[in-house]
Write a protein that holds these residues in place. Sequence first.
Motif, PDB file in Angstrom:
ATOM      1  N   LYS A 145       0.816  -1.211  -0.004  1.00 29.63           N
ATOM      2  CA  LYS A 145      -0.158  -0.057   0.049  1.00 29.63           C
ATOM      3  C   LYS A 145       0.723   1.129   0.126  1.00 29.63           C
ATOM      4  CE  LYS A 145      -4.365  -1.348   1.230  1.00 29.63           C
ATOM      5  NZ  LYS A 145      -4.565  -2.357   2.224  1.00 29.63           N
ATOM      6  N   LEU A 146       1.981   1.088   0.864  1.00 30.84           N
ATOM      7  CA  LEU A 146       2.819   2.271   0.823  1.00 30.84           C
ATOM      8  C   LEU A 146       3.487   2.655  -0.428  1.00 30.84           C
ATOM      9  CD1 LEU A 146       3.444   3.634   3.608  1.00 30.84           C
ATOM     10  CD2 LEU A 146       5.559   2.307   3.694  1.00 30.84           C
ATOM     11  N   GLU A 147       3.731   1.925  -1.273  1.00 33.55           N
ATOM     12  CA  GLU A 147       4.504   1.781  -2.401  1.00 33.55           C
ATOM     13  C   GLU A 147       3.292   2.576  -3.500  1.00 33.55           C
ATOM     14  OE1 GLU A 147       5.701   0.702  -6.441  1.00 33.55           O
ATOM     15  OE2 GLU A 147       4.169   0.202  -5.451  1.00 33.55           O
ATOM     16  N   GLN A 148       2.248   1.876  -3.204  1.00 32.82           N
ATOM     17  CA  GLN A 148       1.149   2.543  -4.418  1.00 32.82           C
ATOM     18  C   GLN A 148       0.951   3.925  -3.945  1.00 32.82           C
ATOM     19  OE1 GLN A 148      -2.222   0.369  -4.101  1.00 32.82           O
ATOM     20  NE2 GLN A 148      -1.605  -1.165  -5.259  1.00 32.82           N
ATOM     21  N   SER A 149       0.926   4.204  -2.618  1.00 26.73           N
ATOM     22  CA  SER A 149       0.655   5.830  -2.373  1.00 26.73           C
ATOM     23  C   SER A 149       1.823   6.681  -2.633  1.00 26.73           C
ATOM     24  CB  SER A 149       0.393   5.953  -0.815  1.00 26.73           C
ATOM     25  OG  SER A 149      -0.273   5.057  -0.269  1.00 26.73           O
ATOM     26  N   LEU A 150       2.941   5.930  -2.712  1.00 28.11           N
ATOM     27  CA  LEU A 150       4.332   6.674  -2.992  1.00 28.11           C
ATOM     28  C   LEU A 150       4.136   7.060  -4.370  1.00 28.11           C
ATOM     29  CD1 LEU A 150       7.267   5.239  -1.463  1.00 28.11           C
ATOM     30  CD2 LEU A 150       6.405   7.643  -1.314  1.00 28.11           C
ATOM     31  N   MET A 151       3.856   6.039  -5.304  1.00 26.26           N
ATOM     32  CA  MET A 151       3.813   6.139  -6.917  1.00 26.26           C
ATOM     33  C   MET A 151       2.646   7.134  -7.152  1.00 26.26           C
ATOM     34  SD  MET A 151       6.100   4.672  -7.820  1.00 26.26           S
ATOM     35  CE  MET A 151       6.034   4.324  -9.811  1.00 26.26           C
ATOM     36  N   GLU A 152       1.448   7.071  -6.676  1.00 28.12           N
ATOM     37  CA  GLU A 152       0.574   7.841  -6.688  1.00 28.12           C
ATOM     38  C   GLU A 152       0.752   9.332  -6.384  1.00 28.12           C
ATOM     39  OE1 GLU A 152      -2.712   4.963  -5.506  1.00 28.12           O
ATOM     40  OE2 GLU A 152      -3.091   6.882  -5.076  1.00 28.12           O
ATOM     41  N   GLY A 153       1.452   9.483  -5.080  1.00 28.64           N
ATOM     42  CA  GLY A 153       1.719  10.865  -4.787  1.00 28.64           C
ATOM     43  C   GLY A 153       0.983  11.101  -3.387  1.00 28.64           C
TER      44      GLY A 153
ATOM     45  N   ILE B 379      -0.515  -5.701 -13.020  1.00 25.79           N
ATOM     46  CA  ILE B 379      -1.678  -5.056 -13.175  1.00 25.79           C
ATOM     47  C   ILE B 379      -1.879  -3.987 -12.004  1.00 25.79           C
ATOM     48  CG2 ILE B 379      -4.096  -4.835 -13.477  1.00 25.79           C
ATOM     49  CD1 ILE B 379      -3.649  -7.593 -15.029  1.00 25.79           C
ATOM     50  N   LEU B 380      -1.435  -4.414 -10.846  1.00 26.58           N
ATOM     51  CA  LEU B 380      -1.623  -3.221  -9.578  1.00 26.58           C
ATOM     52  C   LEU B 380      -0.745  -2.158  -9.801  1.00 26.58           C
ATOM     53  CD1 LEU B 380      -1.248  -5.378  -6.044  1.00 26.58           C
ATOM     54  CD2 LEU B 380      -3.254  -4.267  -7.283  1.00 26.58           C
ATOM     55  N   ARG B 381       0.192  -2.304 -10.511  1.00 27.08           N
ATOM     56  CA  ARG B 381       1.069  -1.044 -10.781  1.00 27.08           C
ATOM     57  C   ARG B 381       0.245  -0.014 -11.643  1.00 27.08           C
ATOM     58  NH1 ARG B 381       6.714  -3.164 -12.752  1.00 27.08           N
ATOM     59  NH2 ARG B 381       6.938  -4.801 -11.336  1.00 27.08           N
ATOM     60  N   LEU B 382      -0.710  -0.542 -12.394  1.00 25.61           N
ATOM     61  CA  LEU B 382      -1.428   0.222 -13.396  1.00 25.61           C
ATOM     62  C   LEU B 382      -2.140   1.249 -12.588  1.00 25.61           C
ATOM     63  CD1 LEU B 382      -2.621  -2.025 -16.115  1.00 25.61           C
ATOM     64  CD2 LEU B 382      -1.307  -0.104 -16.279  1.00 25.61           C
ATOM     65  N   ARG B 383      -2.614   1.046 -11.220  1.00 29.83           N
ATOM     66  CA  ARG B 383      -3.556   2.136 -10.872  1.00 29.83           C
ATOM     67  C   ARG B 383      -2.958   3.238 -10.723  1.00 29.83           C
ATOM     68  NH1 ARG B 383      -6.738   2.945  -5.992  1.00 29.83           N
ATOM     69  NH2 ARG B 383      -5.470   4.561  -4.810  1.00 29.83           N
ATOM     70  N   HIS B 384      -1.691   3.668 -10.549  1.00 28.76           N
ATOM     71  CA  HIS B 384      -1.408   5.140 -10.634  1.00 28.76           C
ATOM     72  C   HIS B 384      -1.230   5.730 -12.195  1.00 28.76           C
ATOM     73  CE1 HIS B 384       3.064   4.548 -11.515  1.00 28.76           C
ATOM     74  NE2 HIS B 384       3.050   5.760 -12.018  1.00 28.76           N
ATOM     75  N   ASN B 385      -1.210   4.644 -12.996  1.00 28.10           N
ATOM     76  CA  ASN B 385      -1.573   5.179 -14.277  1.00 28.10           C
ATOM     77  C   ASN B 385      -2.959   5.595 -14.787  1.00 28.10           C
ATOM     78  OD1 ASN B 385       0.996   3.620 -14.827  1.00 28.10           O
ATOM     79  ND2 ASN B 385       0.693   4.035 -16.906  1.00 28.10           N
ATOM     80  N   VAL B 386      -3.752   4.949 -13.992  1.00 34.43           N
ATOM     81  CA  VAL B 386      -5.337   5.281 -14.152  1.00 34.43           C
ATOM     82  C   VAL B 386      -5.402   6.653 -13.728  1.00 34.43           C
ATOM     83  CG1 VAL B 386      -7.765   4.853 -13.376  1.00 34.43           C
ATOM     84  CG2 VAL B 386      -6.069   3.098 -13.953  1.00 34.43           C
ATOM     85  N   ILE B 387      -4.756   7.003 -12.630  1.00 35.45           N
ATOM     86  CA  ILE B 387      -4.864   8.271 -11.841  1.00 35.45           C
ATOM     87  C   ILE B 387      -4.255   9.342 -12.943  1.00 35.45           C
ATOM     88  CG2 ILE B 387      -4.381   9.840  -9.872  1.00 35.45           C
ATOM     89  CD1 ILE B 387      -4.582   7.208  -8.298  1.00 35.45           C
ATOM     90  N   LYS B 388      -3.047   8.979 -13.368  1.00 40.72           N
ATOM     91  CA  LYS B 388      -2.365   9.929 -14.417  1.00 40.72           C
ATOM     92  C   LYS B 388      -3.042  10.266 -15.389  1.00 40.72           C
ATOM     93  CE  LYS B 388       2.544   9.053 -13.978  1.00 40.72           C
ATOM     94  NZ  LYS B 388       3.462   8.106 -14.804  1.00 40.72           N
ATOM     95  N   THR B 389      -3.756   9.181 -16.043  1.00 41.92           N
ATOM     96  CA  THR B 389      -4.674   9.514 -17.226  1.00 41.92           C
ATOM     97  C   THR B 389      -5.843  10.361 -16.824  1.00 41.92           C
ATOM     98  OG1 THR B 389      -4.568   7.129 -17.670  1.00 41.92           O
ATOM     99  CG2 THR B 389      -5.744   8.483 -19.282  1.00 41.92           C
ATOM    100  N   GLY B 390      -6.470  10.241 -15.544  1.00 46.22           N
ATOM    101  CA  GLY B 390      -7.442  11.121 -15.233  1.00 46.22           C
ATOM    102  C   GLY B 390      -7.182  12.487 -15.082  1.00 46.22           C
ATOM    103  N   ILE B 391      -6.088  12.571 -14.298  1.00 40.58           N
ATOM    104  CA  ILE B 391      -5.429  13.997 -14.435  1.00 40.58           C
ATOM    105  C   ILE B 391      -5.246  14.827 -15.670  1.00 40.58           C
ATOM    106  CG2 ILE B 391      -3.590  15.607 -13.371  1.00 40.58           C
ATOM    107  CD1 ILE B 391      -3.136  13.643 -11.215  1.00 40.58           C
ATOM    108  N   ARG B 392      -4.872  13.878 -16.479  1.00 46.84           N
ATOM    109  CA  ARG B 392      -4.392  14.476 -17.773  1.00 46.84           C
ATOM    110  C   ARG B 392      -5.692  14.766 -18.580  1.00 46.84           C
ATOM    111  NH1 ARG B 392      -1.237  10.859 -21.549  1.00 46.84           N
ATOM    112  NH2 ARG B 392       0.339  10.867 -19.945  1.00 46.84           N
ATOM    113  N   MET B 393      -6.661  14.081 -18.312  1.00 44.52           N
ATOM    114  CA  MET B 393      -8.064  14.502 -19.276  1.00 44.52           C
ATOM    115  C   MET B 393      -8.565  15.652 -18.434  1.00 44.52           C
ATOM    116  SD  MET B 393      -8.571  11.623 -20.935  1.00 44.52           S
ATOM    117  CE  MET B 393     -10.286  10.910 -20.937  1.00 44.52           C
TER     118      MET B 393
END
Lengths: 263, 520
Positions: A145-153, B379-393
């Motif tokens: 979870k920590l890593e995910q939050s980090l990647m998202e910001g 695929i879990l890593r994609l989560r932040h790509n989803v957010i990124k795309t959302g922000i870009r839109m």
Amino acid sequence: MAISEVKSLVQALSKEYNSPNPDLAKCGQYLSKLKIALIELQYLTHEDRHNNIEELTLARDVLEIGAQWSVRTKDIPSFERYMAQLQTYYNDHRDLPPSPLEYNLIGLNLLCLLSQNRISDFHTALEMIDPEQLHNNPAIQHPIKLEQSLMEGSYNRVWSSRSDVPSKEYLFFIDILMDTIRNEIASCSEKAYTSLPLKDAGTLLFFTNMEDILNFAQERNWKVNPAEQKAYFHSDADEKISIPADQIIKQTMFYARDMDRIV
Amino acid sequence: MSEAPRRSTRLNKNQEEDSKGKAKAVDQDVEMEETPDAAAAAGSKSTVLGEKELEALVIADIKQHFALFTKSAKTHEARFAIRALRSVSSLRKRLTAQALARTIASSYGKDDEARKRLLGYLGPDVLSSITPADEVAVTKLETPEVDVYLHLLVMIYLLDQGQLEKGIELSNITVHMVQELNRRSLDQLAAKVYFYYSRFYELTGRLEEIRPTLLNAQRTATLRRDDDTQSTLINLLLRNYFHYNLYDQADKLVSKTAFPENATNNQLARYMYYLGRIKAIQLEYTESHQCLLQAVRKAPQNNVTAGFQQEANKLLIIVQLLMGEIPERSLFRQPMLRKPLAPYFQITQAVRIGDLNKFQETLATHSATFNADKNYTLILRLRHNVIKTGIRMISLSYSRISLRDVCLKLHLDSEEDAEYIVAKAIRDGVIDATIDHEKGFMRSKENVDIYSTNEPQHAFHQRIGFCLKLHNDSVKAMRFPLKTVNQDAAEVEAARDQERNLVQEIAEADEDMDEDHGEL
């Protein structure tokens, strides 16, 4: 050293380590003695001792305490060494009775990698974990979870994750992580804002008193305007765009050479 | 080698097609003689033929392969052996215990140890099918290649029959045999033997045990510059590591070995797939993408390789998404890929529109599939790509938007979170904007003209580089038959002789001229 002596040493060590106020220096002495004893028992090259479950379990217990001890004494290289040795016991000796500490330590290792910003190692280590544990074990879920939050910001969530750590050893790495995060936030802020009131900067960076903020601002070369109580960031608009002559020459030479070959 | 028996054995033309697809240009001179009409005619004939004839044909085929192996060993030309091995896949479907037993009986002497052993593995029932005629016509084995080939065929037969324990025993013996015989002409066969050896262990879940053997063999093969065995073994080892999720060790193996350049396309495709997976896990998406593209392109495009193509494409889609690209829609429409790729299609849609809720939903419904494919963590890593795309839109559609609205649109926890996330997106270059902290909004900057940057030049460079590499690779891939080279050499020699004579003549003529100078 005979196996019975090793056993009594291990007992003494675990008693000392698990007591409410362990004497870490004493544990260290026990550990170094035990390591020598284990080498004499060939715990690293146990090809012919594959079936000696008792000895292997003993060696694993020592290594596990050693790993936790390294975290307590804040010795990261030593922790990594212990983890590397433990990997064999976790991966290649599936016939051993599972250790209750296994996933706790793996989680710690993940956090350790994360705190050093070794993201690719982090993900490689993640792949080795059994999917079942990956989803359900809180010790593993925490670093994920920590890593995910980090990647998202979502640095807010990283900050709040301090309160729900699976074991107190985690705190050591999270503290290291906080420093990294502060720098991350600072570099983001520099790009995202033109100016920021000092007080807000403090909340963003999780600082509580003004002095820390000012010190930090100085460290990162921010222009602080004392009258307005604001920090100004230099904008990158005045950066000059240079022509990448060197690169273009190299590329053109490369084309020329290959064209020559074709003709 | 007469062509007559070869032609007559081409009954199961449909199966032959598979291997024919992979046929290299070298063998085209032989393969091309088969016209589709002839094949169809032969196909209808096969139904008329009885079991006896089919068996005889199988035996004839095997015997013909023997000849090819012998020829290959004698001439040191690997391509004869390759040709024989290529048709094994078609032979495999027709293989019967009886045919094998008869071939074995006619190939070994009566007291030969190998004969007893192989017949033992085939079971006691087959002994009755051996006719005295087979025993009489024993042709002595000329080369050990044929011996190994027979072992290989029995191994394949056992695999198809599901007799795994017997197969393991026999494969152990055969691997030992191959290691004892140090012959370069065995290389192609050895690669196959190792392949089935590993397959047996994989099916019985004992893959761990053979790692040291494979590593040893790999070392030996590298020292002997045995490209076929080397490439097969590297892939087997990688598969072995992957089976236990030991990506760290797989990565170390890759960094310490060099994959042979002359490896066959199939092995290369496999290797590229493994490499792509390692790189994807290490977050090196660009490299991973290149490797996977190669894997997909190099793999033969037919139904036999459907499994591989599906796996490679799944990974390719994820890596593309992780890189911020959206895979083409047509990829999901291909009949062979449509069904297995359906969950991935939904993920792609979620990423494309930047809908976090939809992404989580898809992840939850298909988590079992993703876990089985070992793609879940990716695929879990994609989560932040989803957010990124959302922000870009959002950044594209609004010139000014409050952070609260951003938070609502992206389903984030709090406004503070939104502020951090937007700040990070700005720093990572996802969007070009500034945040006004006091008033709590995000202001997008004007779009920069892409043609005023170095971006087009960079894109051109990539394309030119690709074309040049393609050219160089095709030059390297050209093959010239050995005979003509020899002929050329002879011609060159002759030409040189001629030249020498000419020079001599000229020199003499010069001398003559000197003498006859007066006449000029």
